[in-house]
Design a protein around this motif. Structure first.
Motif, PDB file in Angstrom:
ATOM      1  N   GLY A  62       0.801  -1.210   0.000  1.00  0.00           N
ATOM      2  CA  GLY A  62       0.000   0.000   0.000  1.00  0.00           C
ATOM      3  C   GLY A  62       0.839   1.268   0.000  1.00  0.00           C
ATOM      4  O   GLY A  62       2.074   1.227  -0.070  1.00  0.00           O
ATOM      5  N   ILE A  63       0.152   2.385   0.068  1.00  0.00           N
ATOM      6  CA  ILE A  63       0.838   3.679   0.071  1.00  0.00           C
ATOM      7  C   ILE A  63       1.708   3.824   1.314  1.00  0.00           C
ATOM      8  O   ILE A  63       2.804   4.370   1.253  1.00  0.00           O
ATOM      9  CB  ILE A  63      -0.194   4.823  -0.006  1.00  0.00           C
ATOM     10  CG1 ILE A  63      -1.003   4.723  -1.299  1.00  0.00           C
ATOM     11  CG2 ILE A  63       0.492   6.180   0.071  1.00  0.00           C
ATOM     12  CD1 ILE A  63      -2.143   5.703  -1.394  1.00  0.00           C
ATOM     13  N   ALA A  64       1.234   3.317   2.441  1.00  0.00           N
ATOM     14  CA  ALA A  64       2.004   3.432   3.685  1.00  0.00           C
ATOM     15  C   ALA A  64       3.318   2.667   3.614  1.00  0.00           C
ATOM     16  O   ALA A  64       4.291   3.022   4.280  1.00  0.00           O
ATOM     17  CB  ALA A  64       1.173   2.926   4.865  1.00  0.00           C
ATOM     18  N   GLY A  65       3.354   1.609   2.810  1.00  0.00           N
ATOM     19  CA  GLY A  65       4.575   0.822   2.679  1.00  0.00           C
ATOM     20  C   GLY A  65       5.465   1.251   1.534  1.00  0.00           C
ATOM     21  O   GLY A  65       6.477   0.598   1.262  1.00  0.00           O
ATOM     22  N   LEU A  66       5.098   2.355   0.875  1.00  0.00           N
ATOM     23  CA  LEU A  66       5.870   2.814  -0.286  1.00  0.00           C
ATOM     24  C   LEU A  66       7.317   3.162   0.056  1.00  0.00           C
ATOM     25  O   LEU A  66       8.235   2.784  -0.690  1.00  0.00           O
ATOM     26  CB  LEU A  66       5.166   4.012  -0.928  1.00  0.00           C
ATOM     27  CG  LEU A  66       5.764   4.543  -2.233  1.00  0.00           C
ATOM     28  CD1 LEU A  66       5.816   3.455  -3.288  1.00  0.00           C
ATOM     29  CD2 LEU A  66       4.966   5.739  -2.746  1.00  0.00           C
TER      30      LEU A  66
END
Length: 327
Positions: free
Chosen positions: A301-305
């Protein structure tokens, strides 16, 4: 200690940036309204992330909780009651009661069966709301005024409403984070990973899951009450399964297992939707494939980018060296 501070850094930065927006004069009232809507969806998405990422419960009826909270505001508005100390607790209680009744039935199942039964309950709530002729039926209901707080029209002002939603978003995120970090949350996560082992050590997962489901439902009702005030309009569409699917998509887009990822997913979804709709008429033809590509390639996800970019930067030189050696 250092690991805990690292995990809190990204959410803290996100909340600081959101706090700075109304004082920087970026885009005026339109941007505030847009971000307010995104934060309200973020509140609902965080509560759903508690279920999906924490308890492993994929629900397609979460929009019903939001819709019940919104219709509680509409029903009290129709009765001439606009005091927030009555309206918001009523919205939370109504959504929590619905979650308690439906959750007690739904949690007898698991997997696909749980998804389908929550979808069925959500559609029952949708058709029930459509039959409320006193609240507009299919046409919806327009509020006479926004909810007051202790007799003060606090929510009428854009900046004040924005800051209230931001404060509630931070409170919901903090509360859900504390729940997942507690003994209660550890049992939830353990049952998600291996239910049989949890039962073997003397814990029954069902009561824990039911409490989590009720808490998520209450927070969904809060989001619905805020959304009703933001749009000053309530309709059965807010309870539809498509809204539930949208909330689930926000959680996946932001990153499963990361509560602040649900907030990032809501912000990205709302801002991208608004930006593309101003570029051309058939923006949905681009919007859909972009979201699908984001889910396919952003596995965390975006948080793990940031982590994905660091891993890619470490992998790339190794790959280049191998190619040079082969040559």
């Amino acid at each position: 200690m250092r690991a805990a501070l690292t995990r809190l850094a990204a959410p803290a930065l996100l909340f600081l940036l959101l706090l700075a927006v109304p004082f920087l004069g970026i885009g005026g009232g339109f941007v505030l309204d847009l971000l307010t809507r995104a934060m309200i969806l973020g509140i609902a998405a965080v509560s759903l992330s508690l279920l999906v990422g924490g308890a492993g419960l994929v629900s397609l009826g979460h929009a019903a909780m939001m819709g019940i909270g919104a219709y509680a505001v509409a029903a009290l508005d129709a009765a001439g009651i606009t005091e927030g100390m009555i309206v918001f607790p009523t919205a939370l209680a109504a959504a929590a009661l619905f979650a308690l009744v439906t959750g007690a039935v739904s949690l007898r199942t698991s997997g696909v069966h749980f998804i389908m039964i929550t979808l069925a309950f959500g559609q029952m709530a949708f058709f029930t709301a459509s039959s409320f002729s006193s609240l507009g039926g299919d046409d919806g209901y327009t509020l006479y005024a926004r909810t007051e707080i202790l007799g003060s029209p606090l929510l009428q002002d854009r900046r004040s409403f924005y800051l209230v939603c931001l404060a509630l978003l931070a409170l919901v995120w903090g509360g859900c984070t504390a729940i997942l970090g507690s003994r209660f949350g550890r049992v939830l996560r353990a049952a998600r990973e291996n239910e049989r082992r949890v039962r073997a050590v003397g814990f029954s997962p069902v009561p824990y899951r039911l409490v989590a489901y009720v808490m998520a439902g209450a927070v969904g009702g809060l989001a619905g009450a805020l959304l009703a005030n933001a749009s000053e309009f309530v309709s059965p569409a807010s309870l539809s399964w498509t809204r539930s699917g949208e909330l689930l998509f926000l959680v996946i887009l932001g990153g499963l297992g990361r509560l602040h990822g649900a907030i990032l997913g809501a912000l990205a979804f709302v801002l991208l939707e608004e930006w593309l709709s101003h570029l051309f008429v058939y923006w949905r033809l681009v919007f859909g494939p972009l979201l699908v590509l984001a889910v396919l390639f952003l596995h965390d996800g975006i948080a793990g980018l940031p982590g994905s970019l660091r891993a890619w930067s470490r992998w790339r030189p190794t790959f280049s060296k191998r190619r040079s050696a082969d040559a």
